[in-house]
Design a protein around this motif. Structure first.
Motif, mmCIF file in Angstrom:
data_model
loop_
_atom_site.group_PDB
_atom_site.id
_atom_site.type_symbol
_atom_site.label_atom_id
_atom_site.label_comp_id
_atom_site.label_asym_id
_atom_site.label_seq_id
_atom_site.Cartn_x
_atom_site.Cartn_y
_atom_site.Cartn_z
ATOM 1 N N GLN A 92 -10.510 15.447 4.623
ATOM 2 C CA GLN A 92 -11.721 16.011 4.034
ATOM 3 C C GLN A 92 -12.168 17.249 4.803
ATOM 4 N N LEU A 93 -12.109 17.171 6.138
ATOM 5 C CA LEU A 93 -12.458 18.323 6.972
ATOM 6 C C LEU A 93 -11.481 19.463 6.735
ATOM 7 N N LEU A 94 -10.223 19.125 6.566
ATOM 8 C CA LEU A 94 -9.187 20.143 6.374
ATOM 9 C C LEU A 94 -9.384 20.906 5.069
ATOM 10 N N THR A 95 -9.768 20.196 4.019
ATOM 11 C CA THR A 95 -9.997 20.876 2.743
ATOM 12 C C THR A 95 -11.182 21.832 2.838
ATOM 13 N N ALA A 96 -12.130 21.533 3.711
ATOM 14 C CA ALA A 96 -13.296 22.405 3.882
ATOM 15 C C ALA A 96 -12.901 23.739 4.513
ATOM 16 N N THR A 97 -11.812 23.754 5.290
ATOM 17 C CA THR A 97 -11.339 25.001 5.892
ATOM 18 C C THR A 97 -10.429 25.765 4.941
ATOM 19 N N GLU A 98 -10.128 25.154 3.785
ATOM 20 C CA GLU A 98 -9.268 25.750 2.752
ATOM 21 C C GLU A 98 -7.816 25.883 3.201
ATOM 22 N N LEU A 99 -7.428 25.045 4.168
ATOM 23 C CA LEU A 99 -6.023 24.970 4.536
ATOM 24 C C LEU A 99 -5.330 23.832 3.787
ATOM 25 N N ALA A 100 -6.088 23.129 2.992
ATOM 26 C CA ALA A 100 -5.541 22.070 2.155
ATOM 27 C C ALA A 100 -6.354 22.002 0.869
ATOM 28 N N GLY B 44 2.156 23.790 -0.003
ATOM 29 C CA GLY B 44 2.689 22.929 -1.050
ATOM 30 C C GLY B 44 3.108 21.555 -0.578
ATOM 31 N N GLN B 45 3.194 21.354 0.735
ATOM 32 C CA GLN B 45 3.590 20.036 1.235
ATOM 33 C C GLN B 45 2.449 19.050 1.084
ATOM 34 N N ARG B 46 2.779 17.864 0.609
ATOM 35 C CA ARG B 46 1.757 16.832 0.441
ATOM 36 C C ARG B 46 1.446 16.186 1.782
ATOM 37 N N LEU B 47 0.169 15.958 2.030
ATOM 38 C CA LEU B 47 -0.287 15.303 3.254
ATOM 39 C C LEU B 47 -0.613 13.850 2.894
ATOM 40 N N THR C 50 -8.481 5.438 7.880
ATOM 41 C CA THR C 50 -9.861 5.933 7.720
ATOM 42 C C THR C 50 -10.087 7.282 8.399
ATOM 43 N N PRO C 51 -9.761 7.445 9.694
ATOM 44 C CA PRO C 51 -9.942 8.771 10.291
ATOM 45 C C PRO C 51 -9.026 9.828 9.687
ATOM 46 N N VAL C 52 -7.856 9.407 9.208
ATOM 47 C CA VAL C 52 -6.958 10.360 8.539
ATOM 48 C C VAL C 52 -7.612 10.880 7.269
ATOM 49 N N ILE D 90 -12.200 11.362 16.498
ATOM 50 C CA ILE D 90 -10.791 11.225 16.163
ATOM 51 C C ILE D 90 -10.456 12.065 14.936
ATOM 52 N N ALA D 91 -11.293 12.011 13.928
ATOM 53 C CA ALA D 91 -11.055 12.782 12.702
ATOM 54 C C ALA D 91 -10.996 14.273 12.997
ATOM 55 N N GLN D 92 -11.872 14.744 13.872
ATOM 56 C CA GLN D 92 -11.879 16.163 14.236
ATOM 57 C C GLN D 92 -10.608 16.535 14.993
ATOM 58 N N GLN D 93 -10.154 15.643 15.875
ATOM 59 C CA GLN D 93 -8.913 15.899 16.606
ATOM 60 C C GLN D 93 -7.727 15.962 15.648
ATOM 61 N N LEU D 94 -7.682 15.022 14.718
ATOM 62 C CA LEU D 94 -6.597 15.000 13.738
ATOM 63 C C LEU D 94 -6.613 16.265 12.894
#
Length: 241
Positions: free
Chosen positions: A64-72, A40-43, A57-59, A20-24
């Motif tokens: 965390q996964l998103l920050t690893a791609t440097e898109l957040a 600049g938009q807050r997630l 929790t999955p969000v 689920i986390a990967q899909q999100l």
């Protein structure tokens, strides 16, 4: 809305939650690279949990996964915000990916079994059909299988793990290219040269062609992100008036 299944046992729940986390994460990645979520938009976890119909929790794991791609970017005591890689950072990521893919091509041309070469050629023919139909989603799925087959053809598990790790970081940008049907055709044409080189065992050509294949996506990604930055700056100017 992502459809989610309720797990019945703790082990299944843990496995499902990772999925689920990967899909999100992928959904958020696509929203960012398509400009739906501007820099600049807050997630915010509660809003995202409500949007996708999941718990926080999955969000949290997806962010965390998103920050690893440097898109957040996670800012201490403030939260997670959408960010776009700088042109220099994007180049560094794609250069790394191109070097790894090139190495995979070189080793695959040397080490692939006849069965693996046949499978690569079969995938290439299946990709041709998705190009003919203009099926960008189908092309993306098969394209991933095509490259995975190349990686496995190196018969080097460490190299495969490293390559998949770096691919995860550039995956959102690689998906952007498939919005253009003309890019599907040119991507498939580039694959033809790669397949031909591997089938004849030309290690140098396979390496060079795969390097060029990835750097072609780099150019598309740079142009696309520049357009997102321009659009974001324009919106900021309008909002400031």
């Amino acid at each position: 809305m992502i459809e989610l299944r309720q797990a019945l046992s703790p082990p299944s729940e843990q496995t499902e939650q990772v999925g689920i986390a990967q899909q999100l994460c992928q959904a958020l990645e696509d929203d960012i690279v398509k400009g739906k979520l501007p820099p600049g938009q807050r997630l915010e976890e509660p809003l995202l949990a409500k949007r996708f119909g999941v718990s926080r929790t999955p969000v949290r794991e997806a962010l965390q996964l998103l920050t690893a791609t440097e898109l957040a970017e996670k800012i201490p005591n403030r939260g997670v915000y959408v960010s776009l890689a700088t042109p220099e950072r994007l180049t560094a990521m794609f250069e790394s990916m191109a070097e790894l893919e090139g190495t995979c091509g070189r080793l695959a041309a040397k080490r692939m079994t006849s069965g693996e070469r046949h499978n690569l050629e079969r995938l290439h023919h299946e990709l041709a059909e998705t190009v003919r139909l203009g099926d960008s989603d189908g092309y993306e799925t098969l394209n991933r299988s095509f490259h995975n087959t190349l990686y496995r053809g190196t018969h080097n598990d460490v190299l495969v793990d490293v390559t998949l790790s770096v691919r995860r970081r550039v995956a959102p940008f690689r998906r952007v290219q498939f919005q253009s049907l003309s890019r599907l055709a040119s991507s498939h044409e580039e694959h033809q040269g790669i397949v031909d080189a591997i089938l004849r065992g030309d290690v140098k050509a396979a390496e060079d062609l795969l390097y060029g294949h990835i750097m072609a996506v780099h150019e598309i990604s740079q142009e696309y992100l520049a357009s997102l930055r321009d659009a974001s700056a324009q919106n900021d100017r309008v909002a400031a008036k």
